[in-house]
Design a protein around this motif. Structure first.
Motif, PDB file in Angstrom:
ATOM      1  N   ALA A   1      -7.828   5.667  -4.318  1.00 28.95           N
ATOM      2  CA  ALA A   1      -7.217   6.292  -5.496  1.00 28.95           C
ATOM      3  C   ALA A   1      -6.885   7.765  -5.269  1.00 28.95           C
TER       4      ALA A   1
ATOM      5  N   GLU B   1     -16.932  15.479 -24.949  1.00 26.17           N
ATOM      6  CA  GLU B   1     -17.354  16.756 -25.506  1.00 26.17           C
ATOM      7  C   GLU B   1     -17.330  16.645 -27.014  1.00 26.17           C
TER       8      GLU B   1
ATOM      9  N   PRO C   1       0.455   7.102   3.982  1.00 26.70           N
ATOM     10  CA  PRO C   1      -0.646   7.122   3.033  1.00 26.70           C
ATOM     11  C   PRO C   1      -0.272   6.259   1.836  1.00 26.70           C
ATOM     12  N   ARG C   2      -1.182   6.124   0.928  1.00 34.24           N
ATOM     13  CA  ARG C   2      -0.887   5.310  -0.239  1.00 34.24           C
ATOM     14  C   ARG C   2       0.268   5.929  -1.007  1.00 34.24           C
ATOM     15  N   GLY C   3       1.216   5.070  -1.379  1.00 27.41           N
ATOM     16  CA  GLY C   3       2.448   5.562  -1.997  1.00 27.41           C
ATOM     17  C   GLY C   3       2.236   6.123  -3.381  1.00 27.41           C
ATOM     18  N   ALA C   4       1.402   5.465  -4.137  1.00 26.66           N
ATOM     19  CA  ALA C   4       1.248   5.880  -5.530  1.00 26.66           C
ATOM     20  C   ALA C   4      -0.224   5.873  -5.914  1.00 26.66           C
ATOM     21  N   PRO C   5      -0.969   6.840  -5.367  1.00 34.21           N
ATOM     22  CA  PRO C   5      -2.393   6.860  -5.708  1.00 34.21           C
ATOM     23  C   PRO C   5      -2.578   7.197  -7.185  1.00 34.21           C
ATOM     24  N   GLU C   6      -3.543   6.545  -7.816  1.00 36.11           N
ATOM     25  CA  GLU C   6      -3.731   6.853  -9.238  1.00 36.11           C
ATOM     26  C   GLU C   6      -4.443   8.177  -9.434  1.00 36.11           C
ATOM     27  N   GLY C   7      -5.098   8.640  -8.389  1.00 38.06           N
ATOM     28  CA  GLY C   7      -5.754   9.941  -8.517  1.00 38.06           C
ATOM     29  C   GLY C   7      -7.143   9.803  -9.097  1.00 38.06           C
ATOM     30  N   LEU C   8      -7.959  10.792  -8.781  1.00 35.49           N
ATOM     31  CA  LEU C   8      -9.319  10.821  -9.306  1.00 35.49           C
ATOM     32  C   LEU C   8      -9.355  11.878 -10.374  1.00 35.49           C
ATOM     33  N   LYS C   9      -9.553  11.455 -11.571  1.00 32.67           N
ATOM     34  CA  LYS C   9      -9.453  12.431 -12.648  1.00 32.67           C
ATOM     35  C   LYS C   9     -10.761  12.553 -13.403  1.00 32.67           C
ATOM     36  N   LEU C  10     -11.052  13.768 -13.731  1.00 35.61           N
ATOM     37  CA  LEU C  10     -12.154  13.991 -14.651  1.00 35.61           C
ATOM     38  C   LEU C  10     -11.514  14.231 -16.008  1.00 35.61           C
ATOM     39  N   VAL C  11     -11.648  13.237 -16.843  1.00 39.11           N
ATOM     40  CA  VAL C  11     -11.000  13.332 -18.144  1.00 39.11           C
ATOM     41  C   VAL C  11     -11.973  13.955 -19.128  1.00 39.11           C
ATOM     42  N   ARG C  12     -11.538  15.015 -19.744  1.00 40.66           N
ATOM     43  CA  ARG C  12     -12.363  15.590 -20.811  1.00 40.66           C
ATOM     44  C   ARG C  12     -11.900  14.996 -22.117  1.00 40.66           C
ATOM     45  N   LYS C  13     -12.774  14.252 -22.715  1.00 42.28           N
ATOM     46  CA  LYS C  13     -12.384  13.578 -23.936  1.00 42.28           C
ATOM     47  C   LYS C  13     -13.177  14.188 -25.071  1.00 42.28           C
ATOM     48  N   ALA C  14     -12.464  14.534 -26.119  1.00 43.69           N
ATOM     49  CA  ALA C  14     -13.153  15.072 -27.279  1.00 43.69           C
ATOM     50  C   ALA C  14     -13.759  13.914 -28.047  1.00 43.69           C
TER      51      ALA C  14
ATOM     52  N   PHE D   1       0.827  -1.206   0.000  1.00 43.47           N
ATOM     53  CA  PHE D   1       0.000   0.000   0.000  1.00 43.47           C
ATOM     54  C   PHE D   1       0.863   1.258   0.000  1.00 43.47           C
ATOM     55  N   ALA D   2       1.905   1.242   0.820  1.00 35.03           N
ATOM     56  CA  ALA D   2       2.720   2.451   0.979  1.00 35.03           C
ATOM     57  C   ALA D   2       3.763   2.608  -0.117  1.00 35.03           C
ATOM     58  N   ALA D   3       3.942   1.543  -0.918  1.00 32.68           N
ATOM     59  CA  ALA D   3       5.005   1.581  -1.928  1.00 32.68           C
ATOM     60  C   ALA D   3       4.719   2.630  -2.984  1.00 32.68           C
TER      61      ALA D   3
ATOM     62  N   ARG E   1     -13.884   9.428 -14.472  1.00 33.22           N
ATOM     63  CA  ARG E   1     -15.090   9.780 -15.196  1.00 33.22           C
ATOM     64  C   ARG E   1     -14.717  10.582 -16.418  1.00 33.22           C
TER      65      ARG E   1
END
Lengths: 192, 242, 192
Positions: free
Chosen positions: C17, A80, B125-138, A16-18, A76
């Motif tokens: 995440a 567009e 905390p988590r070492g490598a969070p992927e993140g929460l992204k709102l991707v705007r895709k054309a 987890f921490a890696a 998400r």
């Protein structure tokens, strides 16, 4: 679940921490002496089987990731709708009719230079892909269409594209708006 | 300690000010701070400063100010009480006492804070969070017609262009001469020019036939075969056989 | 364990995440319509109670972190975070237990001026922020702690500050002038 073993908890916390996926050896080094990493990973996989996150192995390295079925939550995508520019649609047409073609060839056929962004847009749309290099001096990249291109345009194969005669019969070769076209093309509003 | 010239300077940074030094001395008494004897503490502080002076240590001014104040407090606490003096030495002593307790409490709190399970030291905390992204895709839009029309346009643009002049609706002078001559034989009296023109809704043919017919009439008039009459400029043009 | 509900899995994946601790509202926005975030968090806390990682609340924000009892494993591979001076530690404690406080009030408690760098270090660490001005002559700046302070020190809220209830009960968080007034009113004469 049963209370997790120390093996499992240690591997869990280490992964987890890696900051990057870890090999068994790295996990072992981090978890410390006396931790059965293989057993920990096995137990972990079982504990997390139904959860929103789980440990996965990729090329001998382990990491936690979110469950694929929850991907829509985490990334998400807001679509567009955008209309392709004239430059982009013409470039796409040239690639479709002549593939594989290099950028220089596209420009020769189009009679106008294309910007880098134009091909990027077509690749982003998933309709065009690099298809190797032409074995001529400079070894330029060549481009071709993708299966997604056929799907999007409702074609079974590229042979379904109307030929030159069909285009003429449909009046699509009439140079009616030629002057106007040239003006537009040269005005530089060329981006996808 | 470090040496600067002839005088030794005590590393006074070891204490964070006179209050800190007082607290350190108070703790040496090994009693609960609430039971602390301020008088004993004052004695220790003054003794410490005297000792430092004896060693010719340079002492920061605020430590000396505190020493003077404590000497005054000491005498106030020992001498018979003067009710005129405000605030009373007891009150001053109590204030000092409270200050020491507060500093001690905060020092304790700081230590407990530092000793907690701290993020990044004890818990992670988590070492490598992927993140929460709102991707705007054309969503690129184009249909097959756009595609083939574009290809048609390119092809048309770059093909050698063959210039074909299509037949335009005109009446040639020859045709007009024939027509006017033929019609002139039927006309008995003055007739307007318009009567000689073919019926058409095509404005370019109408213009062309008017021009050609007029020219034909001028030619015939020159040959003496018809007469032209007009009351004034731009008025109706009348024609009859000569 | 029981197969987790969708609520629980969604909250689990989102928190996992996320790049920073999240408020309930942020979790709700990410997890999407129809997810009971409060219920998800409750179930999550239960599922992870005995594990090597767990969800924690810090100042109204949630995140996953490793279990404290595994610190000995994980700490080995890590650098000690910034070492604070004694002045900085005391200043931080004073701000946390008294907030909001002005610089003069901090100095009154410590009995010494605070150097310019001390507050800077705490602000740079993200633990302390200016929190407006006190409406007294001179309108001094006042300082308070941040959510990141709670996160770093593992505090659910300021009420969790170690010993804060005892300190308050003992009057050790009250200004000395206030205490002196009460002392004079109540017992008049008190020996130091």
């Amino acid at each position: 679940m049963n209370p997790p073993s120390h093996d499992e908890r240690a591997v869990e916390a280490v992964l987890f921490a890696a900051e990057a996926p870890m090999t068994l050896a790295e996990i072992r080094a981090a978890a410390g002496e006396g931790v059965d990493v293989a057993e920990g990973l096995r137990a972990l996989a079982e504990s997390y089987a139904a959860r929103g996150i789980h440990p996965v192995e990729r090329g001998g390295r382990w990491h936690f990731q979110t469950a694929p079925d929850l991907a829509h939550i985490l990334r998400r995508t807001r679509e567009e709708p955008r209309k392709l520019s004239r430059a982009a649609i013409e470039t796409l047409a040239i690639i479709a009719y002549h593939e594989p073609v290099s950028r220089a060839e596209i420009e020769a056929i189009r009679g106008v230079q294309i910007s880098k962004g134009t091909l990027d847009v077509l690749m982003e749309a998933g309709w065009v892909r690099p298809a190797g290099r032409r074995e001529v001096p400079g070894r330029p990249l060549i481009y071709a269409t993708t299966p997604a291109f056929l799907t999007h345009f409702g074609l079974t194969s590229r042979r379904d594209l109307p030929g030159i005669d069909d285009l003429r019969a449909a009046g699509l070769l009439d140079p009616i708006d030629e002057v106007m076209l040239n003006v537009e093309v040269e005005s530089g509003d060329d981006e996808g | 300690m470090d040496e600067t010239g002839d005088t030794l300077t005590i590393d006074i940074d070891g204490w964070e000010g006179p209050l800190d030094l007082l607290l350190a001395l108070a703790r040496q008494q090994k009693v609960d701070l609430r039971e602390l004897s301020i008088l004993a503490l004052v004695e220790q502080y003054l003794a410490f400063i005297e000792g430092a002076k004896a060693l010719k240590l340079e002492i920061a001014a605020d430590y000396l100010v505190m020493a003077a104040w404590l000497a005054y407090l000491k005498s106030g606490l020992l001498l018979p009480r003067d009710p005129e003096v405000e605030p009373s030495p007891e009150e001053l002593a109590l204030r000092l006492h409270l200050r020491l307790q507060r500093l001690d409490a905060m020092r304790e709190a700081g230590a407990r804070l530092m000793g907690r399970d701290r993020l990044g030291r004890d818990v992670f905390p988590r070492g490598a969070p992927e993140g929460l992204k709102l991707v705007r895709k054309a969503a690129w839009q184009a249909d097959l017609f756009d595609l083939i029309a574009a290809y048609g346009a390119i092809t048309a643009r770059n093909r050698p262009v063959m210039h074909v002049v299509s037949r335009r609706p005109v009446m040639t002078l020859e045709a007009a001469l024939q027509r006017v001559e033929a019609m002139l034989g039927q006309a008995l009296d003055w007739t307007t020019l318009e009567r000689f023109l073919p019926a058409t809704t095509d404005p370019s043919l109408a213009r062309s036939s008017r021009a050609s017919s007029f020219l034909a009439m001028l030619e015939l008039a020159k040959q003496g075969r018809l007469e032209l009459r007009q009351e004034s400029a731009f008025d109706t043009l009348w024609v009859r056989a000569a």
